[in-house]
Design an enzyme around this catalytic site. Structure first.
Site, PDB file in Angstrom:
ATOM      1  N   GLU A  45       0.931  -1.262   0.050  1.00 10.91           N
ATOM      2  CA  GLU A  45      -0.018  -0.090   0.065  1.00 10.91           C
ATOM      3  C   GLU A  45       0.881   1.191  -0.018  1.00 10.91           C
ATOM      4  OE1 GLU A  45      -2.360   1.453  -0.883  1.00 10.91           O
ATOM      5  OE2 GLU A  45      -3.994   1.582   0.807  1.00 10.91           O
ATOM      6  N   ASP A  46       0.408   2.331  -0.563  1.00  3.89           N
ATOM      7  CA  ASP A  46       1.285   3.696  -0.650  1.00  3.89           C
ATOM      8  C   ASP A  46       1.139   4.417   0.833  1.00  3.89           C
ATOM      9  OD1 ASP A  46      -1.615   4.380  -0.735  1.00  3.89           O
ATOM     10  OD2 ASP A  46      -1.391   5.540  -2.333  1.00  3.89           O
ATOM     11  N   ASP A  64      -3.895   5.568   6.274  1.00  7.43           N
ATOM     12  CA  ASP A  64      -4.275   6.796   7.011  1.00  7.43           C
ATOM     13  C   ASP A  64      -5.293   6.470   8.086  1.00  7.43           C
ATOM     14  OD1 ASP A  64      -4.756   9.662   7.397  1.00  7.43           O
ATOM     15  OD2 ASP A  64      -6.246   9.464   5.588  1.00  7.43           O
ATOM     16  N   ARG A 100       1.412  12.249  -9.183  1.00  5.96           N
ATOM     17  CA  ARG A 100       1.811  10.935  -8.629  1.00  5.96           C
ATOM     18  C   ARG A 100       3.279  10.819  -9.319  1.00  5.96           C
ATOM     19  NH1 ARG A 100      -2.255   7.597  -7.016  1.00  5.96           N
ATOM     20  NH2 ARG A 100      -4.506   8.115  -8.123  1.00  5.96           N
ATOM     21  N   PHE A 117      -1.325  16.112   4.459  1.00  5.55           N
ATOM     22  CA  PHE A 117      -1.856  15.481   3.116  1.00  5.55           C
ATOM     23  C   PHE A 117      -0.631  15.525   2.203  1.00  5.55           C
ATOM     24  CE2 PHE A 117      -3.699  14.341  -0.714  1.00  5.55           C
ATOM     25  CZ  PHE A 117      -4.694  13.347  -0.436  1.00  5.55           C
TER      26      PHE A 117
HETATM   27  P1  IMP Z   1      -7.470   5.151   4.686  1.00  7.17           P
HETATM   28  O1  IMP Z   1      -8.421   4.114   4.506  1.00  7.17           O
HETATM   29  O2  IMP Z   1      -7.997   6.272   5.347  1.00  7.17           O
HETATM   30  O3  IMP Z   1      -6.276   4.441   5.315  1.00  7.17           O
HETATM   31  O4  IMP Z   1      -6.943   5.593   3.434  1.00  7.17           O
HETATM   32  C1  IMP Z   1      -5.919   5.267   2.520  1.00  7.17           C
HETATM   33  C2  IMP Z   1      -6.131   5.829   1.206  1.00  7.17           C
HETATM   34  O5  IMP Z   1      -6.063   7.093   1.292  1.00  7.17           O
HETATM   35  C3  IMP Z   1      -4.751   5.483   0.701  1.00  7.17           C
HETATM   36  O6  IMP Z   1      -4.599   4.197  -0.095  1.00  7.17           O
HETATM   37  C4  IMP Z   1      -4.485   6.731  -0.190  1.00  7.17           C
HETATM   38  O7  IMP Z   1      -5.209   6.582  -1.486  1.00  7.17           O
HETATM   39  C5  IMP Z   1      -5.313   7.800   0.341  1.00  7.17           C
HETATM   40  N1  IMP Z   1      -4.639   8.716   1.165  1.00  7.17           N
HETATM   41  C6  IMP Z   1      -4.529   8.809   2.608  1.00  7.17           C
HETATM   42  N2  IMP Z   1      -3.915   9.779   3.134  1.00  7.17           N
HETATM   43  C7  IMP Z   1      -3.371  10.499   1.828  1.00  7.17           C
HETATM   44  C8  IMP Z   1      -2.272  11.196   1.532  1.00  7.17           C
HETATM   45  O8  IMP Z   1      -1.705  12.179   2.528  1.00  7.17           O
HETATM   46  N3  IMP Z   1      -2.000  11.762   0.185  1.00  7.17           N
HETATM   47  C9  IMP Z   1      -2.756  11.202  -0.765  1.00  7.17           C
HETATM   48  N4  IMP Z   1      -3.664  10.021  -0.594  1.00  7.17           N
HETATM   49  C10 IMP Z   1      -3.702   9.625   0.654  1.00  7.17           C
HETATM   50 MG    MG Z   2      -5.002   5.893  -3.025  1.00  8.49          MG
END
Ligand code: IMP
Ligand code: MG
Length: 180
Positions: A101-102, A105, A167, A154
């Site tokens: 995963e990137d 969050d 990206r 962010f």
């Molecule tokens: P989560 O379900 O809130 O953990 O969201 C995860 C997804 O939200 C990641 O795979 C990203 O695509 C996106 N995301 C969360 N934070 C960021 C950020 O700071 N920059 C870009 N994408 C983010």
């Molecule tokens: Mg994403």
């Protein structure tokens, strides 16, 4: 703003390379006693650049696959819903799975993906994330390999986007532009 549109560098190209190399070593070490092929799964689109670099640092036989989950729209706030937009080609039943995963969050998206994949009966399932925002966590996620904890900002670049932009930026920067 820099010429590439991000206000401030958070993780430089050099730091990224060091992180990816360390993760590659940790992952290689973790699977060194296994004679099974790994299946490395990237969540699109955010993980594609990290995944491309990471797999080249893992010294273990593997196949790769990708999955697209939709969670966020074009904004910076999670909708809380996840949907499988494109599923895996490969079966993961009985296999050693490494999910890439990137960024993690809130953990909402990721925990649902993990639960769904666990339901398919892998022999093992481990998680590697490039970035982690622990202060934002709403749902617990057991991360096996973590690139770097970052503050509640962010961020974009190195695969991460705002509205599909940035990206291609080769470092991670803080996005401070308009959100809508
Ligand atoms: P989560 O379900 O809130 O953990 O969201 C995860 C997804 O939200 C990641 O795979 C990203 O695509 C996106 N995301 C969360 N934070 C960021 C950020 O700071 N920059 C870009 N994408 C983010
Ligand atoms: Mg994403």
């Amino acid at each position: 703003m820099s010429e590439q549109g991000l206000a401030k560098t958070l993780v430089s190209k050099e730091e990224i390379a060091a992180i990816v190399s360390r993760l590659g070593r940790e992952i290689t070490e973790c699977y060194k006693d296994s004679d099974k092929e790994l299946i490395v799964i990237g969540l699109l689109r955010g993980s594609f650049i990290f995944m491309a670099d990471l797999v080249r640092e893992i010294k273990h036989p593997m196949v790769t696959d990708f999955m697209t989950i939709s969670s966020y729209g074009d904004g910076t706030v999670s909708s809380g819903d996840v949907k499988v937009v494109m599923d895996l080609d490969e079966s993961i039943t009985g296999r050693d799975v490494l999910l890439v995963e990137d960024i993690i969050d809130t953990g909402n998206t990721f925990s649902k993906v993990v639960r769904m994949l666990e339901g398919r009966g892998p022999a093992s399932l481990r998680i590697c994330t490039f970035l982690n925002k622990p202060s934002r966590r709403e749902v617990e996620v057991d991360i096996d390999f973590c690139g770097m904890d970052i503050p509640d900002e962010f961020v974009c670049g190195y695969g991460l986007d705002y509205a599909q932009k940035f990206r291609n930026v080769p470092y991670v920067g803080i996005y401070e532009g308009p959100v809508d």
